[in-house]
Design an enzyme around this catalytic site. Structure first.
Site, PDB file in Angstrom:
ATOM      1  N   GLU A 199       0.833  -1.211   0.000  1.00 62.35           N
ATOM      2  CA  GLU A 199       0.000   0.000   0.000  1.00 62.35           C
ATOM      3  C   GLU A 199       0.863   1.255   0.000  1.00 62.35           C
ATOM      4  OE1 GLU A 199      -1.567   3.526   1.563  1.00 62.35           O
ATOM      5  OE2 GLU A 199      -0.228   2.304   2.740  1.00 62.35           O
ATOM      6  N   GLY A 213       1.970   2.921  -3.406  1.00 61.54           N
ATOM      7  CA  GLY A 213       0.996   3.811  -4.060  1.00 61.54           C
ATOM      8  C   GLY A 213       0.876   5.124  -3.314  1.00 61.54           C
ATOM      9  N   GLU A 214       0.905   5.043  -1.985  1.00 66.40           N
ATOM     10  CA  GLU A 214       0.787   6.244  -1.145  1.00 66.40           C
ATOM     11  C   GLU A 214       1.968   7.177  -1.416  1.00 66.40           C
ATOM     12  OE1 GLU A 214       0.059   5.361   2.987  1.00 66.40           O
ATOM     13  OE2 GLU A 214       0.809   7.309   3.658  1.00 66.40           O
ATOM     14  N   ARG A 215       3.154   6.610  -1.521  1.00 62.23           N
ATOM     15  CA  ARG A 215       4.338   7.458  -1.721  1.00 62.23           C
ATOM     16  C   ARG A 215       4.369   8.068  -3.109  1.00 62.23           C
ATOM     17  NH1 ARG A 215       8.239   3.383   1.791  1.00 62.23           N
ATOM     18  NH2 ARG A 215       7.473   4.200   3.771  1.00 62.23           N
ATOM     19  N   ALA A 233       1.950  10.810  -3.144  1.00 61.88           N
ATOM     20  CA  ALA A 233       2.509  11.903  -2.340  1.00 61.88           C
ATOM     21  C   ALA A 233       3.533  12.684  -3.163  1.00 61.88           C
ATOM     22  CB  ALA A 233       3.151  11.358  -1.072  1.00 61.88           C
TER      23      ALA A 233
END
Ligand SMILES: Cc1cc2nc3c(=O)[nH]c(=O)nc-3n(C[C@H](O)[C@H](O)[C@H](O)COP(=O)(O)OP(=O)(O)OC[C@H]3O[C@@H](n4cnc5c(N)ncnc54)[C@H](O)[C@@H]3O)c2cc1C
Length: 400
Positions: free
Chosen positions: A259, A262-264, A267
């Site tokens: 997860e 994708g978050e990074r 960001a």
């Protein structure tokens, strides 16, 4: 050679990157119109009171919360780049907290539900979250475990008779934590050591926030991102059924590491967009503000500041786009995602800092809003993994 034949640089020509198509640009225009008409005018008010839940509902109605999500769950079925477009356009809301609250829904909680969830979990949570009727949050960080995810202490114990799980622990800095209907929670379910070495023995749970024992303890005051809500949460004997397990029991650490990629990446895209936004506003200012008989932008010193910032932003953008292109093709480019996150965050913060300088005293004034850009962007060097952790991931990827 005639003068007319000489190629002249066209700095204003379309700068569209090859990852974006005409459809993406149409989408960009429609999101931009929405952001300027329906989000931007409320930026000041939401800095004081946090943005309302109705933003989720409205964006759900417009299809913006499921741009790259499967049609069968109410999404638009678009590609990953449509999610980048949303992130980029949300930078124009003048409110980093709105972009963050939305990204938690679209790019941090929905992906693990869609990737690891059962059909029932997808129907119960993903469908209404994409429609904007339910709000989600992600609970990794704890008062005693942030960067070191393997140090998580929140524990879920399975009761042998009922098969239910009982969860105890706390989570902190949780975005959307006050308003969320459900949390994707990482809990310890095995006996892995707490010394930063144990990676098995964690499990993800999808927990409704209205269950007995879930306490929204505190709304946390913070440096920036004021329009978002950030919560300290406690879980005291919270009982959930076996159907609350998200993914595989014992594999939560790996699920959350997946997860985080994708978050990074999102960001990184958000940081570049935020940096570009404050750059553009400052450019306008530098072309209007006069000192010593000329616009300040025409001093060489200031011109070079813009040149440095533009070059840094472009390098962060290219790294992010190329990495996104690989990610969208199904590659798993952890090293480059980490580089993009690190570089984009640093560039955005440096750009915002320089933009304050270029504004002079106005840059320090709340009513001008440039200081807010810096405060909001500053989070990028901490959230979704700190700079130091990014450097460690990159260094380790070379076997060091
Ligand atoms: C506004 C905001 C919103 C957030 N939203 C969420 C959310 O929705 N969900 C969620 O789960 N979390 C969220 N977070 C938490 C965020 O992801 C963590 O703050 C971040 O991962 C850092 O963890 P920490 O704060 O515990 O810092 P620590 O891990 O305590 O780190 C402190 C310092 O030590 C350094 N450090 C730690 N380990 C190492 C190492 N091995 N090598 C070198 N340096 C190291 C760090 O880089 C940092 O400088 C949010 C945070 C903020 C501020």
């Amino acid at each position: 050679m005639a003068t007319a034949d000489v190629m002249k640089p066209d700095h204003a020509s379309a700068r569209r990157h090859f990852i974006f198509t005409d459809e993406h640009e149409q989408l960009r225009e429609s999101i931009h119109r929405f952001v300027v008409a329906e989000l931007q005018p409320h930026a000041e008010e939401w800095e004081r009171d946090t943005f309302p839940d109705s933003v989720f509902r409205r964006m759900g109605e417009l299809g913006f919360l499921g741009l790259d999500k499967p049609v069968e769950y109410g999404g638009q079925g678009g590609d990953y780049f449509s999610s980048l477009v949303l992130t980029e356009e949300l930078a124009h809301a003048h409110s980093g907290g709105v972009a963050m609250g939305i990204a938690v829904q679209t790019d941090m909680t929905l992906p693990p539900i869609l990737a690891f969830g059962t059909e029932e979990q997808k129907r119960e949570w993903a469908v209404p979250a994409i429609a904007g009727q339910k709000i989600l949050c992600l609970g990794i960080t704890e008062p005693d475990a942030g960067s070191d995810v393997s140090g998580i202490r929140t524990r879920a114990v399975r009761e042998p008779d009922s098969g239910d799980w009982v969860i105890n622990g706390s989570k902190t800095y949780i975005t959307n934590g006050h308003r969320a209907d459900a949390i994707v929670l990482v809990a310890r379910t095995g006996d892995a050591p707490t010394d930063g070495q144990g990676y098995d023995g964690f499990t993800l749970f999808l927990v409704p926030m209205d269950l007995p024992g879930v306490v929204r303890e505190k709304r946390l005051a913070k440096l920036g991102m004021h329009s978002s809500d950030t919560a300290l949460l406690a879980f005291s004997d919270v009982r959930v059924g076996a159907d609350a397990v998200l993914g595989e029991v014992g594999k939560g650490f790996y699920h959350i590491m997946w997860e985080l990629q994708g978050e990074r990446l999102i960001a990184a895209a958000g940081a570049v967009a935020g940096g570009q936004h404050v750059f553009d506003r400052t450019l306008q200012y530098a072309l209007a503000r006069r000192a010593f008989g000329r616009e300040i932008g025409h001093f060489q010193v200031i011109r070079h500041k813009f040149a440095e910032m533009a070059t840094a932003l472009e390098s962060a953008r290219q790294l992010t786009y190329t990495t996104a292109w690989r990610f969208a093709r199904g590659d798993y480019p952890v090293r480059e995602i980490t580089m993009a996150k690190l570089h984009a965050a640093r560039v955005a913060v440096d750009v915002a800092d320089e933009c304050i300088q270029i504004h002079g005293g106005a840059g320090y004034m709340q009513e001008v809003g440039i200081e807010r850009c810096w405060r909001d962007l500053r989070l990028n060097r901490i959230g979704a993994g700190t700079d130091e952790i990014m450097l460690d991931v990159i260094g380790r990827s070379y076997g060091l």
